[in-house]
Design a protein around this motif. Structure first.
Motif, PDB file in Angstrom:
ATOM      1  N   SER A   1      -7.376  -0.682   6.484  1.00  0.00           N
ATOM      2  CA  SER A   1      -8.418  -0.672   5.449  1.00  0.00           C
ATOM      3  C   SER A   1      -9.796  -0.466   6.058  1.00  0.00           C
ATOM      4  O   SER A   1     -10.612   0.319   5.541  1.00  0.00           O
ATOM      5  CB  SER A   1      -8.388  -1.973   4.658  1.00  0.00           C
ATOM      6  OG  SER A   1      -7.162  -2.123   3.980  1.00  0.00           O
TER       7      SER A   1
ATOM      8  N   PHE B   1      -4.208   5.471  -4.731  1.00  0.00           N
ATOM      9  CA  PHE B   1      -5.219   5.496  -3.673  1.00  0.00           C
ATOM     10  C   PHE B   1      -5.124   6.779  -2.850  1.00  0.00           C
ATOM     11  O   PHE B   1      -6.135   7.286  -2.361  1.00  0.00           O
ATOM     12  CB  PHE B   1      -5.070   4.269  -2.779  1.00  0.00           C
ATOM     13  CG  PHE B   1      -5.475   2.989  -3.445  1.00  0.00           C
ATOM     14  CD1 PHE B   1      -6.784   2.561  -3.411  1.00  0.00           C
ATOM     15  CD2 PHE B   1      -4.549   2.220  -4.126  1.00  0.00           C
ATOM     16  CE1 PHE B   1      -7.176   1.389  -4.025  1.00  0.00           C
ATOM     17  CE2 PHE B   1      -4.925   1.050  -4.746  1.00  0.00           C
ATOM     18  CZ  PHE B   1      -6.239   0.629  -4.709  1.00  0.00           C
TER      19      PHE B   1
ATOM     20  N   TYR C   1     -13.592   2.183  -4.378  1.00  0.00           N
ATOM     21  CA  TYR C   1     -12.347   2.560  -3.705  1.00  0.00           C
ATOM     22  C   TYR C   1     -12.090   1.682  -2.485  1.00  0.00           C
ATOM     23  O   TYR C   1     -10.973   1.192  -2.279  1.00  0.00           O
ATOM     24  CB  TYR C   1     -12.427   4.028  -3.305  1.00  0.00           C
ATOM     25  CG  TYR C   1     -11.258   4.529  -2.506  1.00  0.00           C
ATOM     26  CD1 TYR C   1     -10.102   4.985  -3.137  1.00  0.00           C
ATOM     27  CD2 TYR C   1     -11.293   4.567  -1.112  1.00  0.00           C
ATOM     28  CE1 TYR C   1      -9.025   5.456  -2.409  1.00  0.00           C
ATOM     29  CE2 TYR C   1     -10.227   5.036  -0.377  1.00  0.00           C
ATOM     30  CZ  TYR C   1      -9.100   5.478  -1.023  1.00  0.00           C
ATOM     31  OH  TYR C   1      -8.020   5.929  -0.297  1.00  0.00           O
ATOM     32  N   CYS C   2     -13.125   1.467  -1.684  1.00  0.00           N
ATOM     33  CA  CYS C   2     -12.961   0.671  -0.466  1.00  0.00           C
ATOM     34  C   CYS C   2     -12.661  -0.799  -0.768  1.00  0.00           C
ATOM     35  O   CYS C   2     -11.921  -1.459  -0.031  1.00  0.00           O
ATOM     36  CB  CYS C   2     -14.204   0.784   0.407  1.00  0.00           C
ATOM     37  SG  CYS C   2     -14.471   2.432   1.096  1.00  0.00           S
TER      38      CYS C   2
ATOM     39  N   ILE D   1      -6.738   9.444  -5.187  1.00  0.00           N
ATOM     40  CA  ILE D   1      -8.180   9.234  -5.288  1.00  0.00           C
ATOM     41  C   ILE D   1      -8.858   9.507  -3.946  1.00  0.00           C
ATOM     42  O   ILE D   1      -9.963  10.055  -3.883  1.00  0.00           O
ATOM     43  CB  ILE D   1      -8.482   7.802  -5.771  1.00  0.00           C
ATOM     44  CG1 ILE D   1      -7.948   7.610  -7.190  1.00  0.00           C
ATOM     45  CG2 ILE D   1      -9.977   7.518  -5.738  1.00  0.00           C
ATOM     46  CD1 ILE D   1      -8.040   6.185  -7.684  1.00  0.00           C
ATOM     47  N   GLY D   2      -8.192   9.121  -2.857  1.00  0.00           N
ATOM     48  CA  GLY D   2      -8.771   9.335  -1.532  1.00  0.00           C
ATOM     49  C   GLY D   2      -8.996  10.800  -1.226  1.00  0.00           C
ATOM     50  O   GLY D   2     -10.028  11.186  -0.665  1.00  0.00           O
TER      51      GLY D   2
ATOM     52  N   THR E   1     -18.204   5.203  -6.552  1.00  0.00           N
ATOM     53  CA  THR E   1     -16.777   5.501  -6.359  1.00  0.00           C
ATOM     54  C   THR E   1     -16.328   5.101  -4.959  1.00  0.00           C
ATOM     55  O   THR E   1     -15.231   4.533  -4.780  1.00  0.00           O
ATOM     56  CB  THR E   1     -16.522   6.998  -6.586  1.00  0.00           C
ATOM     57  OG1 THR E   1     -17.011   7.372  -7.869  1.00  0.00           O
ATOM     58  CG2 THR E   1     -15.046   7.304  -6.507  1.00  0.00           C
ATOM     59  N   THR E   2     -17.138   5.375  -3.955  1.00  0.00           N
ATOM     60  CA  THR E   2     -16.766   5.040  -2.578  1.00  0.00           C
ATOM     61  C   THR E   2     -16.603   3.535  -2.404  1.00  0.00           C
ATOM     62  O   THR E   2     -15.601   3.068  -1.841  1.00  0.00           O
ATOM     63  CB  THR E   2     -17.829   5.578  -1.602  1.00  0.00           C
ATOM     64  OG1 THR E   2     -17.919   6.997  -1.725  1.00  0.00           O
ATOM     65  CG2 THR E   2     -17.486   5.218  -0.171  1.00  0.00           C
TER      66      THR E   2
ATOM     67  N   LEU F   1     -11.914  11.946  -3.377  1.00  0.00           N
ATOM     68  CA  LEU F   1     -13.154  11.367  -2.882  1.00  0.00           C
ATOM     69  C   LEU F   1     -13.608  12.058  -1.596  1.00  0.00           C
ATOM     70  O   LEU F   1     -14.813  12.290  -1.389  1.00  0.00           O
ATOM     71  CB  LEU F   1     -12.962   9.871  -2.647  1.00  0.00           C
ATOM     72  CG  LEU F   1     -14.193   9.061  -2.249  1.00  0.00           C
ATOM     73  CD1 LEU F   1     -15.262   9.165  -3.320  1.00  0.00           C
ATOM     74  CD2 LEU F   1     -13.810   7.604  -2.010  1.00  0.00           C
TER      75      LEU F   1
ATOM     76  N   LEU G   1      -8.974  -0.922  -1.882  1.00  0.00           N
ATOM     77  CA  LEU G   1      -8.021  -0.343  -0.940  1.00  0.00           C
ATOM     78  C   LEU G   1      -7.099  -1.369  -0.280  1.00  0.00           C
ATOM     79  O   LEU G   1      -5.880  -1.128  -0.191  1.00  0.00           O
ATOM     80  CB  LEU G   1      -8.779   0.452   0.131  1.00  0.00           C
ATOM     81  CG  LEU G   1      -7.928   1.175   1.165  1.00  0.00           C
ATOM     82  CD1 LEU G   1      -7.030   2.213   0.500  1.00  0.00           C
ATOM     83  CD2 LEU G   1      -8.817   1.844   2.216  1.00  0.00           C
TER      84      LEU G   1
END
Length: 307
Positions: A244, A38, A224-225, A41-42, A220-221, A45, A228
């Motif tokens: 989060s 994460f 990911y969220c 990726i964060g 993707t956003t 992103l 998370l």
């Protein structure tokens, strides 16, 4: 913007509580993920979202610059048509009055000059409606009357047709000897500037950010969220919900802002205040004509936003 992502944040809260509940009930909870991916990726992103937001903000800022050009050029043209052409001779010969200075008649421009200034005002209003996809008929009737409004509404490229009418009037003045070659060229150069500014706004309006960017970042956003909370629960425990939601809010807000700025001529809260910009131009036009009835000054709302 908060209303747009409120539902998504509520889902993140629910997933965070579910992750904490599942982790507390069993150490082998199947969605307890490592936080390392994460982090990587964060970062990626955030860079991708910033790239898209910069592209969208550039569209917003270019739209604002073009409307600044429209404001300055229409003011220049209004001053030009009221003061430069030798129309006072035609007015005095028609009325039998002695030609007077501009100071003696500061609020009485020639009818041809008045009509041309109102055509410029109508051009701004019609361009605003074209960029927003709304109906300009009411504004045209107010500024030009029923007959001319009906003629213009039958056309497909209404801003261009209004500038053509302005150019025809200027060339008629030139044929009648009211303006010389250099002054005609100056006026036509101002019309060219208006055409280029309007064309730039139309280019922004009709050329969105490439759709794959929007789809990839959107999916993707949200993916990911959603995952998370399950990557943070082992390291943050009961603080998973707060952390989060905070991270999700930053990413979702950045994504939403980019979507609003992509089309700066819409009617969202963060779009350009075209109504206010058009009113300011109309006030300048009417001041140049010496009119007493001006549109009211646009007043920001409680959140300091103009329409």
């Amino acid at each position: 913007m908060q209303n747009t992502i409120l539902v998504a944040l509520a889902i993140i809260v629910a997933l965070s509580l579910a992750a904490v509940w599942g982790y507390r009930r069993s150490d082998a909870f199947f969605l307890c993920l490592s936080p390392v991916p994460f982090s990587l990726i964060g970062v990626a992103l955030a860079i991708f979202a910033s790239f898209r937001n910069n592209a969208c903000y550039e569209r917003y800022w270019e739209g604002r610059k073009q409307w600044g050009v429209l404001t300055a050029t229409t003011r220049d043209l209004a001053r030009y048509v009221v003061t430069v052409p030798r129309l006072d001779d035609a007015l005095s010969s028609a009325t039998g009055a002695h030609p007077a200075s501009d100071a003696a008649h500061p609020g009485s421009p020639h009818p041809d000059a008045r009509h041309l200034v109102m055509l410029l005002t109508a051009f701004v209003q019609v361009l605003k409606h074209q960029l927003r996809g709304t109906d300009p008929a009411g504004a045209l009737r107010t500024l030009l009357g029923e007959a001319q409004a009906a003629e213009i509404m039958r056309l497909a490229y209404r801003p261009h047709s209004l500038l053509m009418r302005v150019q025809r009037q200027m060339t008629a003045w030139h044929r009648d000897g009211r303006i010389g070659d250099i002054l005609l060229a100056t006026g036509l150069a101002h019309l060219d500037t208006l055409t280029q500014a309007a064309g730039a706004c139309e280019r922004i309006r009709t050329t969105p950010v490439p759709y794959p960017y929007e789809v990839l970042l959107h999916r993707t956003t949200y993916f990911y969220c959603v995952l998370l909370p399950f990557g943070l629960v082992e390291s943050t425990g009961w603080a998973t919900t707060v952390v989060s939601v905070f991270i999700a809010y930053a990413f979702l807000a950045l994504h939403t802002i980019g979507g609003e700025l992509e089309d700066p001529f819409g009617q969202d809260a963060n779009d350009l205040p075209l109504d206010a910009l058009a009113i300011h131009i109309e006030r300048a036009m009417r001041e140049a004509l010496g009119d007493d009835a001006w549109p009211p000054v646009p007043v920001p709302d409680a959140r300091h936003r103009l329409d």
